[in-house]
Motif scaffolding. Structure first.
Motif, short mmCIF file in Angstrom:
data_model
loop_
_atom_site.label_atom_id
_atom_site.label_comp_id
_atom_site.label_asym_id
_atom_site.label_seq_id
_atom_site.Cartn_x
_atom_site.Cartn_y
_atom_site.Cartn_z
N HIS A 34 0.90 -1.16 0.09
CA HIS A 34 -0.02 0.17 0.09
C HIS A 34 0.78 1.24 -0.04
O HIS A 34 1.59 1.30 1.14
CB HIS A 34 -0.89 -0.07 1.23
N ARG A 35 0.68 2.09 -1.14
CA ARG A 35 1.58 3.22 -1.35
C ARG A 35 1.04 4.28 -0.42
O ARG A 35 -0.13 4.68 -0.43
CB ARG A 35 2.03 3.55 -2.46
N ILE A 36 1.92 4.99 0.41
CA ILE A 36 1.53 6.29 1.10
C ILE A 36 2.13 7.32 0.79
O ILE A 36 3.34 7.44 0.80
CB ILE A 36 1.73 6.13 2.80
N LEU A 37 1.60 8.29 0.26
CA LEU A 37 2.07 9.69 -0.48
C LEU A 37 2.71 10.36 0.49
O LEU A 37 2.30 10.58 1.77
CB LEU A 37 1.20 10.27 -1.43
N PRO A 38 3.68 11.37 0.31
CA PRO A 38 4.31 12.28 1.38
C PRO A 38 3.22 13.39 1.36
O PRO A 38 2.64 13.60 0.31
CB PRO A 38 5.53 12.70 0.85
N PHE A 76 7.44 8.95 -0.43
CA PHE A 76 6.45 7.99 -0.38
C PHE A 76 7.18 6.75 0.39
O PHE A 76 8.47 6.51 0.83
CB PHE A 76 5.90 7.39 -1.66
N ILE A 77 5.93 6.06 1.06
CA ILE A 77 6.59 4.64 1.67
C ILE A 77 5.65 3.67 0.93
O ILE A 77 4.37 4.02 0.73
CB ILE A 77 6.73 4.73 3.22
N ASP A 78 5.82 2.39 0.98
CA ASP A 78 5.01 1.25 0.90
C ASP A 78 4.86 0.55 2.39
O ASP A 78 6.09 0.22 2.90
CB ASP A 78 5.50 0.41 -0.05
N ILE A 79 3.70 -0.10 2.44
CA ILE A 79 3.57 -0.76 3.83
C ILE A 79 2.90 -2.29 3.35
O ILE A 79 2.06 -2.21 2.50
CB ILE A 79 2.72 -0.33 4.90
N ARG A 80 3.22 -3.21 3.97
CA ARG A 80 2.54 -4.54 3.78
C ARG A 80 2.50 -5.09 5.20
O ARG A 80 3.18 -5.07 6.16
CB ARG A 80 3.37 -5.36 3.03
N ALA A 81 1.24 -6.12 5.15
CA ALA A 81 0.93 -6.71 6.38
C ALA A 81 1.75 -8.03 6.45
O ALA A 81 2.30 -8.62 5.34
CB ALA A 81 -0.53 -7.05 6.53
N THR A 82 2.04 -8.51 7.71
CA THR A 82 2.93 -9.79 8.01
C THR A 82 2.22 -11.03 8.67
O THR A 82 2.89 -11.97 8.62
CB THR A 82 4.35 -9.31 8.71
N GLY A 83 0.86 -10.24 8.95
CA GLY A 83 -0.22 -11.51 9.54
C GLY A 83 -1.22 -10.84 9.92
O GLY A 83 -1.84 -9.90 9.38
N PHE A 210 1.44 19.31 -5.08
CA PHE A 210 1.42 18.12 -5.40
C PHE A 210 0.35 16.94 -5.13
O PHE A 210 -0.53 16.33 -5.86
CB PHE A 210 2.92 17.11 -4.99
N ILE A 211 -0.25 17.23 -3.94
CA ILE A 211 -1.49 16.25 -3.21
C ILE A 211 -2.37 16.99 -4.14
O ILE A 211 -3.44 16.14 -4.23
CB ILE A 211 -1.36 16.61 -1.86
N ARG A 212 -2.38 18.29 -4.31
CA ARG A 212 -3.53 18.84 -4.71
C ARG A 212 -4.00 18.13 -6.30
O ARG A 212 -4.88 18.00 -6.99
CB ARG A 212 -3.89 20.34 -4.71
N ALA A 213 -2.62 18.11 -6.98
CA ALA A 213 -2.43 17.69 -8.20
C ALA A 213 -3.15 16.50 -8.32
O ALA A 213 -3.79 16.03 -9.36
CB ALA A 213 -1.12 18.05 -8.98
N PHE A 246 7.98 12.73 -5.74
CA PHE A 246 7.06 12.43 -4.41
C PHE A 246 6.64 10.89 -4.37
O PHE A 246 6.48 10.51 -3.08
CB PHE A 246 6.17 13.46 -4.60
N SER A 247 6.21 10.54 -5.37
CA SER A 247 5.59 9.30 -5.38
C SER A 247 6.40 8.16 -5.93
O SER A 247 5.72 6.87 -5.75
CB SER A 247 4.20 9.31 -6.11
N GLY A 248 7.35 8.25 -6.61
CA GLY A 248 8.04 7.36 -7.21
C GLY A 248 7.56 6.76 -8.62
O GLY A 248 7.90 5.85 -9.20
N LEU A 249 6.47 7.65 -9.05
CA LEU A 249 5.88 6.83 -10.27
C LEU A 249 5.42 8.12 -11.08
O LEU A 249 5.28 9.33 -10.55
CB LEU A 249 4.49 6.23 -9.84
N THR A 250 4.98 8.04 -12.53
CA THR A 250 4.50 8.92 -12.99
C THR A 250 3.05 9.19 -12.76
O THR A 250 2.57 8.38 -11.97
CB THR A 250 4.52 8.57 -14.62
#
Length: 265
Positions: A34-38, A76-83, A210-213, A246-250
């Motif tokens: 799950h990507r979380i934007l700055p 940005f960061i990505d998070i993932r569950a482990t259990g 960026f967030i507004r865009a 900011f997001s690592g993506l286009t």
């Protein structure tokens, strides 16, 4: 499964946007990541289930502490569950978190720091209280009680007018205009932003734009050039560079992702 948002106590409401509780035994709830934007805000998470793993923009992965604070000032960061997941998340307004901490937000910008390192023994007691609670409402009440204690200890000068000024103008403002409007010197404004948010006013303005865009792109739009112009970017190339930073993506890659989160004032 529990997935609920709570409005904070009236005394916390000027500083805390919401308190979110999630419980699920399915680690696939967040998919592969799950990507979380700055966005310049601080989030505090209290785990009473299996902690997640955070993947930072530079590729580092780090297991989340039992409870921690994180401030995303630039990447940005990505998070993932482990259990099995059980957590309470406190999401502050951009100007709000500094009121609850003994240190400036700049000291933990773009990293996750164990809450115990910020709040000490009292935080360990809260972790146990949250884990041992029998209802969601009881867990939220205990977190709110703790936050009210910290607010009484650490309450400081209020930056809300300055941050709201940036958000209302979608990040498109000159610093000279801002200091004149707020009646504060540029050096003092810089210091207060770093303490409260962990970023300078100019960095915060870039994040807001960026967030507004991104929000604009989530609605029907004619073209990237059109969206870039409405968001205040000089040209489409500048628009795309900011998204990648900011997001690592286009922009189009970001829109194609199904799991993305960002703050909305």
């Amino acid at each position: 499964m529990i997935d609920r948002e709570f409005r904070p106590n009236a005394l916390l409401a000027p500083y805390v946007k919401l308190i979110w509780v999630l419980e699920t035994g399915d680690p696939g709830f967040f998919g592969d990541g799950h990507r979380i934007l700055p966005d310049g805000i601080v989030e505090v998470v209290f785990h009473y289930g299996d902690p997640f793993v955070t993947r930072f923009a530079d590729g580092r992965e780090q297991a989340q502490p039992r409870s921690f604070a994180i401030s995303q000032a630039s990447r940005f960061i990505d998070i993932r569950a482990t259990g099995s997941c059980g957590l309470i998340s406190v999401r502050f307004f951009p100007w709000g978190a500094y009121q609850f901490f003994p240190v400036p937000v700049s000291e933990f910008a773009d990293c996750q720091v164990p809450a115990e390192a910020l709040w000490g023994k009292r935080c360990r007691e809260l972790e146990d209280a949250v884990a041992n609670a029998t209802t969601t409402e009881e867990r939220v009440e205990r977190v709110e009680r703790f936050l009210l204690e910290q607010l009484a200890l650490h309450q400081k000068e209020d930056l809300a007018p300055a941050v709201r000024y940036l958000w209302q103008r979608r990040g498109q403002v000159r610093m000279s205009e801002m200091t004149r409007e707020l009646g504060i010197g540029e050096r003092q404004l810089q210091r207060r932003f770093l303490q409260n948010i962990g970023a300078t006013p100019k960095q915060t303005a870039r994040l807001v734009r960026f967030i507004r865009a991104y929000r604009k792109l989530c609605q029907p739009f004619e073209s990237l050039t059109w969206a870039a112009h409405l968001s205040g970017y000089y040209d489409q190339a500048h628009f795309i560079r900011e998204f990648k930073e900011f997001s690592g993506l286009t922009p189009r890659q970001l829109l194609s992702r199904s799991r993305v989160s960002s703050f909305e004032l």
